[in-house]
Scaffold this motif. Structure first.
Motif, PDB file in Angstrom:
ATOM      1  N   ALA A  15       0.481   3.403  -9.565  1.00 21.06           N
ATOM      2  CA  ALA A  15      -0.674   2.484  -9.458  1.00 21.06           C
ATOM      3  C   ALA A  15      -0.721   1.570 -10.679  1.00 21.06           C
ATOM      4  O   ALA A  15      -0.934   0.353 -10.563  1.00 21.06           O
ATOM      5  CB  ALA A  15      -1.967   3.283  -9.340  1.00 21.06           C
ATOM      6  N   THR A  73      -1.247  -1.380  -4.211  1.00 23.56           N
ATOM      7  CA  THR A  73      -2.081  -0.240  -4.601  1.00 23.56           C
ATOM      8  C   THR A  73      -1.351   1.056  -4.282  1.00 23.56           C
ATOM      9  O   THR A  73      -0.486   1.110  -3.402  1.00 23.56           O
ATOM     10  CB  THR A  73      -3.447  -0.250  -3.887  1.00 23.56           C
ATOM     11  OG1 THR A  73      -3.242  -0.040  -2.481  1.00 23.56           O
ATOM     12  CG2 THR A  73      -4.201  -1.546  -4.136  1.00 23.56           C
ATOM     13  N   SER A  74      -1.692   2.087  -5.036  1.00 18.88           N
ATOM     14  CA  SER A  74      -1.075   3.403  -4.851  1.00 18.88           C
ATOM     15  C   SER A  74      -2.198   4.435  -4.925  1.00 18.88           C
ATOM     16  O   SER A  74      -2.892   4.538  -5.937  1.00 18.88           O
ATOM     17  CB  SER A  74      -0.046   3.621  -5.967  1.00 18.88           C
ATOM     18  OG  SER A  74       0.384   4.963  -6.005  1.00 18.88           O
ATOM     19  N   ASN A  75      -2.389   5.135  -3.831  1.00 19.77           N
ATOM     20  CA  ASN A  75      -3.462   6.122  -3.761  1.00 19.77           C
ATOM     21  C   ASN A  75      -2.952   7.403  -3.120  1.00 19.77           C
ATOM     22  O   ASN A  75      -1.938   7.404  -2.413  1.00 19.77           O
ATOM     23  CB  ASN A  75      -4.627   5.569  -2.933  1.00 19.77           C
ATOM     24  CG  ASN A  75      -5.342   4.427  -3.644  1.00 19.77           C
ATOM     25  OD1 ASN A  75      -6.026   4.640  -4.635  1.00 19.77           O
ATOM     26  ND2 ASN A  75      -5.160   3.202  -3.138  1.00 19.77           N
ATOM     27  N   ALA A 132       0.179  -2.533 -10.115  1.00 17.87           N
ATOM     28  CA  ALA A 132      -1.105  -3.203  -9.866  1.00 17.87           C
ATOM     29  C   ALA A 132      -0.980  -4.726  -9.979  1.00 17.87           C
ATOM     30  O   ALA A 132      -1.549  -5.471  -9.178  1.00 17.87           O
ATOM     31  CB  ALA A 132      -2.154  -2.688 -10.839  1.00 17.87           C
ATOM     32  N   THR A 175      -7.295   1.681  -6.405  1.00 20.52           N
ATOM     33  CA  THR A 175      -5.929   2.124  -6.720  1.00 20.52           C
ATOM     34  C   THR A 175      -5.965   3.268  -7.730  1.00 20.52           C
ATOM     35  O   THR A 175      -6.913   3.387  -8.513  1.00 20.52           O
ATOM     36  CB  THR A 175      -5.051   0.947  -7.198  1.00 20.52           C
ATOM     37  OG1 THR A 175      -3.676   1.367  -7.137  1.00 20.52           O
ATOM     38  CG2 THR A 175      -5.378   0.487  -8.615  1.00 20.52           C
ATOM     39  N   ARG A 188       0.856  -1.184   0.000  1.00 14.67           N
ATOM     40  CA  ARG A 188       0.000   0.000   0.000  1.00 14.67           C
ATOM     41  C   ARG A 188       0.895   1.238   0.000  1.00 14.67           C
ATOM     42  O   ARG A 188       1.676   1.436   0.945  1.00 14.67           O
ATOM     43  CB  ARG A 188      -0.864   0.040   1.269  1.00 14.67           C
ATOM     44  CG  ARG A 188      -1.848  -1.108   1.421  1.00 14.67           C
ATOM     45  CD  ARG A 188      -3.066  -0.877   0.537  1.00 14.67           C
ATOM     46  NE  ARG A 188      -4.111  -1.854   0.770  1.00 14.67           N
ATOM     47  CZ  ARG A 188      -4.255  -2.986   0.076  1.00 14.67           C
ATOM     48  NH1 ARG A 188      -3.391  -3.316  -0.874  1.00 14.67           N
ATOM     49  NH2 ARG A 188      -5.257  -3.801   0.332  1.00 14.67           N
TER      50      ARG A 188
END
Ligand code: NAP
Length: 247
Positions: A170, A179-181, A174, A235, A136
């Motif tokens: 993201a 995930t990249s937020n 993936a 994401t 994350r």
């Protein structure tokens, strides 16, 4: 409540404000937390607070404006905890002034701390997340990265840059279940906003539908959610935590 038992988190800028609240929230959910910033004394206070609540944390001195410090700290965190599953890139600064008066150093300081530091630290830690096949990445952007703000060309560029970075990462990661937020806070009561003065404060409140400034914990709750398994299908998203100030 969502659980982060068995997960290891690293939070930058964890010596105070939103970063401290994130570290505490993640630890309460069961994560072991590496708290990182420049001020060792304040970091130790955060570690003690987390330990006092039955959580696990360790302080790491980190200057995100220094590539050497980032590499050394990333190595030290990995050596101590074995891996990092959750990275909260929260450290940030402002050097506000109108564009006409903005010095090259005002630009460089903000971009180096708020954006280049995120690139370097994220790059140092993704191998660990790839190995775990779970990760994350949560970048603390700002409403200003979405709307712009007079007097903050440097800060707005760094925070908008973070959103582009978040989305590119993201897409790249993936397939590895990482995930990249981004979280984009609005006007939150911290040391960063305390210096802005009563007139600015009143003007800001007038623009917030919920009619008040946000609390550090309200940003931390969004971060904790994005860090959890409950957010597994989210994401490349920018989560606004702004009382409706921008929608
Ligand atoms: P803050 O109270 O000023 O805290 C900033 C944190 O960043 C401190 O822990 C500071 O720790 C750390 N930091 C600064 N430069 C650093 C460096 N070179 N290396 C490592 N750590 C560094 O501000 P905040 O309001 O909690 O802000 C946290 C994040 O939220 C920032 O990215 C900010 O841009 C963003 N944000 C805040 C608001 C708001 O309204 N408050 C709104 C939108 C976005 P040390 O001094 O100990 O290094």
């Amino acid at each position: 409540m969502l659980s982060l038992e068995g997960k290891i988190a690293l939070v930058t800028g964890a010596s105070q404000g939103i970063g401290k609240a994130c570290a505490i929230a993640l630890a309460r959910a069961g994560a072991s937390v590496a708290v990182a910033a420049r001020n060792e004394v304040k970091l130790q206070e955060v570690v003690n607070e987390i330990a006092g609540q039955g959580g696990t944390a360790k302080a790491f001195v980190l200057d995100v404006a220094s590539e050497e410090s980032i590499k050394t700290t990333a190595k030290a965190v990995l050596e101590h905890f074995g891996s990092v599953h959750i990275l909260v890139n929260n450290a940030g600064i402002t050097r506000d002034t109108l564009l006409l008066r903005m010095k090259r150093a005002d630009w460089d300081d903000v971009l180096t701390t708020n954006l280049t530091g995120v690139f370097l630290l994220t790059q140092s830690l993704i191998s660990s997340m790839m190995k775990a096949r779970w990760g994350r990445i949560i970048n603390i952007s700002s409403i200003v990265g979405e709307t712009g703000q007079a007097g903050q060309a440097n800060y707005a560029a760094s925070k908008a840059g973070l959103i582009g970075f978040t989305k590119a990462v993201a897409r790249e990661l993936a397939s590895r279940n990482i995930t990249s937020n981004a979280v984009a806070p609005g006007y939150i009561a911290t040391a960063m906003t305390a210096v802005l003065g009563d007139k600015y404060h009143a003007a800001m409140l007038g623009q917030i539908p919920l009619g008040r400034e946000g609390k550090e914990e309200e940003v931390a709750h969004a971060v904790r959610f994005l860090a959890s398994d409950e957010a597994s299908y989210i994401t490349g998203h920018v989560l606004d935590v702004n009382g409706g100030m921008y929608m």
